[in-house]
Design a protein around this motif. Structure first.
Motif, PDB file in Angstrom:
ATOM      1  N   ARG A 112       0.821  -1.264   0.166  1.00 44.08           N
ATOM      2  CA  ARG A 112      -0.179   0.056  -0.067  1.00 44.08           C
ATOM      3  C   ARG A 112       0.738   1.283  -0.086  1.00 44.08           C
ATOM      4  O   ARG A 112       1.796   1.258   0.731  1.00 44.08           O
ATOM      5  N   ARG A 113       0.237   2.369  -0.729  1.00 43.31           N
ATOM      6  CA  ARG A 113       1.112   3.698  -0.643  1.00 43.31           C
ATOM      7  C   ARG A 113      -0.139   4.648  -0.037  1.00 43.31           C
ATOM      8  O   ARG A 113      -1.170   4.791  -0.348  1.00 43.31           O
ATOM      9  N   GLY A 114       0.121   4.903   1.240  1.00 45.09           N
ATOM     10  CA  GLY A 114      -1.040   5.300   2.173  1.00 45.09           C
ATOM     11  C   GLY A 114      -2.128   4.449   2.279  1.00 45.09           C
ATOM     12  O   GLY A 114      -2.014   3.307   2.572  1.00 45.09           O
ATOM     13  N   GLU A 115      -3.309   4.831   1.966  1.00 40.11           N
ATOM     14  CA  GLU A 115      -4.419   3.895   1.910  1.00 40.11           C
ATOM     15  C   GLU A 115      -4.660   3.189   0.506  1.00 40.11           C
ATOM     16  O   GLU A 115      -5.644   2.223   0.384  1.00 40.11           O
ATOM     17  N   LYS A 116      -3.915   3.538  -0.657  1.00 39.54           N
ATOM     18  CA  LYS A 116      -4.113   2.882  -1.686  1.00 39.54           C
ATOM     19  C   LYS A 116      -3.398   1.435  -1.849  1.00 39.54           C
ATOM     20  O   LYS A 116      -2.335   1.499  -1.819  1.00 39.54           O
ATOM     21  N   LEU A 117      -4.229   0.415  -2.241  1.00 42.03           N
ATOM     22  CA  LEU A 117      -3.716  -0.882  -2.388  1.00 42.03           C
ATOM     23  C   LEU A 117      -3.159  -1.070  -3.955  1.00 42.03           C
ATOM     24  O   LEU A 117      -3.704  -0.667  -4.962  1.00 42.03           O
ATOM     25  N   LEU A 118      -1.967  -1.410  -3.891  1.00 41.50           N
ATOM     26  CA  LEU A 118      -1.035  -1.324  -5.299  1.00 41.50           C
ATOM     27  C   LEU A 118      -1.109  -2.956  -5.654  1.00 41.50           C
ATOM     28  O   LEU A 118      -1.158  -3.818  -5.126  1.00 41.50           O
ATOM     29  N   THR A 119      -1.514  -3.055  -7.061  1.00 36.37           N
ATOM     30  CA  THR A 119      -1.394  -4.205  -7.892  1.00 36.37           C
ATOM     31  C   THR A 119      -0.108  -4.471  -8.595  1.00 36.37           C
ATOM     32  O   THR A 119       0.459  -3.904  -9.187  1.00 36.37           O
ATOM     33  N   LEU A 120       0.982  -5.477  -7.839  1.00 32.19           N
ATOM     34  CA  LEU A 120       2.162  -5.626  -8.483  1.00 32.19           C
ATOM     35  C   LEU A 120       2.253  -7.094  -8.960  1.00 32.19           C
ATOM     36  O   LEU A 120       1.771  -7.908  -8.382  1.00 32.19           O
ATOM     37  N   THR A 121       3.206  -7.174 -10.037  1.00 34.43           N
ATOM     38  CA  THR A 121       3.409  -8.391 -10.450  1.00 34.43           C
ATOM     39  C   THR A 121       4.447  -9.165  -9.507  1.00 34.43           C
ATOM     40  O   THR A 121       5.148  -8.646  -8.748  1.00 34.43           O
ATOM     41  N   PRO A 122       4.554 -10.682  -9.718  1.00 29.15           N
ATOM     42  CA  PRO A 122       5.696 -11.215  -8.743  1.00 29.15           C
ATOM     43  C   PRO A 122       6.852 -10.371  -9.006  1.00 29.15           C
ATOM     44  O   PRO A 122       7.744 -10.394  -7.710  1.00 29.15           O
ATOM     45  N   THR A 123       7.336 -10.082  -9.954  1.00 25.68           N
ATOM     46  CA  THR A 123       8.652  -9.685 -10.106  1.00 25.68           C
ATOM     47  C   THR A 123       8.933  -8.213  -9.418  1.00 25.68           C
ATOM     48  O   THR A 123       9.762  -7.964  -8.813  1.00 25.68           O
ATOM     49  N   GLU A 124       7.752  -7.471  -9.846  1.00 27.27           N
ATOM     50  CA  GLU A 124       7.888  -6.229  -9.372  1.00 27.27           C
ATOM     51  C   GLU A 124       7.765  -6.112  -7.698  1.00 27.27           C
ATOM     52  O   GLU A 124       8.484  -5.463  -7.017  1.00 27.27           O
ATOM     53  N   TYR A 125       6.962  -7.255  -7.208  1.00 27.75           N
ATOM     54  CA  TYR A 125       7.021  -7.124  -5.508  1.00 27.75           C
ATOM     55  C   TYR A 125       8.405  -7.417  -5.138  1.00 27.75           C
ATOM     56  O   TYR A 125       8.701  -6.854  -4.131  1.00 27.75           O
ATOM     57  N   GLU A 126       9.084  -8.858  -5.746  1.00 29.66           N
ATOM     58  CA  GLU A 126      10.282  -9.242  -5.193  1.00 29.66           C
ATOM     59  C   GLU A 126      11.265  -7.748  -5.386  1.00 29.66           C
ATOM     60  O   GLU A 126      12.247  -7.805  -4.410  1.00 29.66           O
ATOM     61  N   VAL A 127      11.086  -6.963  -6.374  1.00 32.44           N
ATOM     62  CA  VAL A 127      12.307  -5.866  -6.675  1.00 32.44           C
ATOM     63  C   VAL A 127      12.208  -4.933  -5.663  1.00 32.44           C
ATOM     64  O   VAL A 127      12.890  -4.527  -4.853  1.00 32.44           O
ATOM     65  N   LEU A 128      10.937  -4.512  -5.228  1.00 35.73           N
ATOM     66  CA  LEU A 128      10.388  -3.548  -4.407  1.00 35.73           C
ATOM     67  C   LEU A 128      10.592  -4.066  -2.834  1.00 35.73           C
ATOM     68  O   LEU A 128      11.284  -3.221  -2.136  1.00 35.73           O
ATOM     69  N   ARG A 129      10.497  -5.312  -2.826  1.00 38.12           N
ATOM     70  CA  ARG A 129      10.657  -5.974  -1.366  1.00 38.12           C
ATOM     71  C   ARG A 129      12.065  -5.937  -0.979  1.00 38.12           C
ATOM     72  O   ARG A 129      12.620  -5.471   0.063  1.00 38.12           O
ATOM     73  N   TYR A 130      12.819  -6.435  -1.925  1.00 37.00           N
ATOM     74  CA  TYR A 130      14.491  -6.436  -1.924  1.00 37.00           C
ATOM     75  C   TYR A 130      15.043  -4.694  -1.463  1.00 37.00           C
ATOM     76  O   TYR A 130      15.680  -4.331  -0.693  1.00 37.00           O
ATOM     77  N   LEU A 131      14.636  -3.922  -2.156  1.00 31.89           N
ATOM     78  CA  LEU A 131      14.847  -2.380  -2.014  1.00 31.89           C
ATOM     79  C   LEU A 131      14.460  -1.838  -0.702  1.00 31.89           C
ATOM     80  O   LEU A 131      15.242  -1.034   0.176  1.00 31.89           O
ATOM     81  N   MET A 132      13.160  -2.446  -0.327  1.00 36.49           N
ATOM     82  CA  MET A 132      12.743  -1.861   1.092  1.00 36.49           C
ATOM     83  C   MET A 132      13.421  -2.605   2.213  1.00 36.49           C
ATOM     84  O   MET A 132      13.763  -1.874   3.163  1.00 36.49           O
ATOM     85  N   ARG A 133      13.831  -3.813   1.963  1.00 34.04           N
ATOM     86  CA  ARG A 133      14.714  -4.541   3.106  1.00 34.04           C
ATOM     87  C   ARG A 133      15.837  -3.973   3.368  1.00 34.04           C
ATOM     88  O   ARG A 133      16.363  -3.935   4.413  1.00 34.04           O
ATOM     89  N   LYS A 134      16.458  -3.436   2.226  1.00 41.16           N
ATOM     90  CA  LYS A 134      17.827  -2.928   2.284  1.00 41.16           C
ATOM     91  C   LYS A 134      17.998  -1.234   2.349  1.00 41.16           C
ATOM     92  O   LYS A 134      18.899  -0.934   2.793  1.00 41.16           O
ATOM     93  N   SER A 135      16.790  -0.729   2.498  1.00 39.57           N
ATOM     94  CA  SER A 135      16.805   0.827   2.580  1.00 39.57           C
ATOM     95  C   SER A 135      17.383   1.174   4.021  1.00 39.57           C
ATOM     96  O   SER A 135      17.112   0.645   5.008  1.00 39.57           O
ATOM     97  N   PRO A 136      18.096   2.159   4.118  1.00 39.89           N
ATOM     98  CA  PRO A 136      18.356   3.098   3.041  1.00 39.89           C
ATOM     99  C   PRO A 136      19.665   3.057   2.098  1.00 39.89           C
ATOM    100  O   PRO A 136      20.272   3.651   1.724  1.00 39.89           O
ATOM    101  N   ALA A 137      20.119   1.751   2.157  1.00 38.52           N
ATOM    102  CA  ALA A 137      21.242   1.352   1.362  1.00 38.52           C
ATOM    103  C   ALA A 137      20.775   1.339  -0.199  1.00 38.52           C
ATOM    104  O   ALA A 137      19.877   1.205  -0.663  1.00 38.52           O
ATOM    105  N   VAL A 138      21.860   1.776  -1.018  1.00 35.69           N
ATOM    106  CA  VAL A 138      21.772   2.001  -2.443  1.00 35.69           C
ATOM    107  C   VAL A 138      22.195   0.486  -2.997  1.00 35.69           C
ATOM    108  O   VAL A 138      23.302  -0.015  -2.843  1.00 35.69           O
ATOM    109  N   LEU A 139      21.312   0.075  -3.926  1.00 33.43           N
ATOM    110  CA  LEU A 139      21.395  -1.159  -4.550  1.00 33.43           C
ATOM    111  C   LEU A 139      21.954  -1.171  -6.195  1.00 33.43           C
ATOM    112  O   LEU A 139      21.262  -0.566  -6.627  1.00 33.43           O
TER     113      LEU A 139
END
Length: 247
Positions: free
Chosen positions: A159-186
């Motif tokens: 979710r971005r705020g209250e908005k539920l986002l629809t992500l593909t499995p690949t989009e989800y995994e990329v975003l998840r990796y970026l969020m887990r490592k934040s604020p590191a640059v990958l």
């Protein structure tokens, strides 16, 4: 100056202890490696007898168990685990896809049954579901958060705020990796290695395409078009990072 990004992790108090039993070392090691990345403790066993020894010494919270082992098969391992008095959750991971095998796996005390070939992300999702259902020690829902962007790793809702986002499995995994490592640059290479694992060496353009789609979904057609500050940033010559930047 950019504000420091705050990443919140709501996870179990104790590490999950995972025992992976498979006579194919690359498969066992892959599952254990991914689990360790999740913050779990993981050990492997390549035979039934070794699995029973590891279970007695390691006291796992959950077991991934192949049916076809070189000595004692998976059903035999499960029977002896139950006879020893342990009710540790067991998820079968096997190439045997017959209906009779599935029924036997579940009726003899297994908690789930996944057929090879498999996606490791699906296996981890099933393990988390079984753990939650069995109420393992200290297990809580795992949620990542950067600014108003949240990701529930159990339900896979983003979710971005209250908005539920629809992500593909690949989009989800990329975003998840970026969020887990934040604020590191990958770097693009790091993202490729983590999300695609094999066969995409040098294909950095695929990362650019996925990040571009993620930006549109998180921020709108144009970054910040709906009043929300963009969260995925490009660090020129390095890679990408998810963080909130002060106005």
């Amino acid at each position: 100056m950019g504000a420091r990004s705050h990443v919140k992790h709501y996870e179990r108090v104790e590490k999950v202890r995972l025992l992976v039993v498979d006579d194919d070392p690359p498969i066992a090691d892959l599952v254990a490696t991914v689990a360790r990345y999740e913050g779990w403790d993981a050990v492997t066993a390549y035979s039934g007898e070794e699995a029973l020894r590891q279970a007695a010494e390691f006291h796992p919270d959950i077991v991934v168990l192949d049916l076809m082992l070189p000595d004692l098969d998976g059903f035999g391992v499960l029977d002896r685990l139950r006879l020893s008095g342990t009710m540790v959750p067991v998820v079968f991971l096997t190439a045997r896809d017959g209906v009779a095998d599935r029924i036997a796996g579940l009726t003899r005390g297994g908690d789930d049954y996944l057929v090879k070939p498999f996606a490791v992300e699906e296996l981890m999702a099933r393990l988390r579901t079984v753990l939650r259902r069995s109420a393992g020690p200290g297990f809580q829902r795992s949620v990542l958060q950067v600014a108003d962007l949240t990701m529930d790793e159990d339900t896979r809702e983003v979710r971005r705020g209250e908005k539920l986002l629809t992500l593909t499995p690949t989009e989800y995994e990329v975003l998840r990796y970026l969020m887990r490592k934040s604020p590191a640059v990958l770097t693009k290479a790091q993202i490729l290695d983590h999300v695609w694992e094999y066969g995409f060496g040098g294909r950095s353009n695929v990362v650019e395409l996925v990040v571009s789609r993620l930006r549109r979904k998180l921020d709108g057609p144009d970054e910040g078009a709906d009043g929300r500050a963009p969260l995925i940033h490009t660090v020129r010559g390095v890679g990408y990072v998810v963080r909130q930047v002060a106005e």
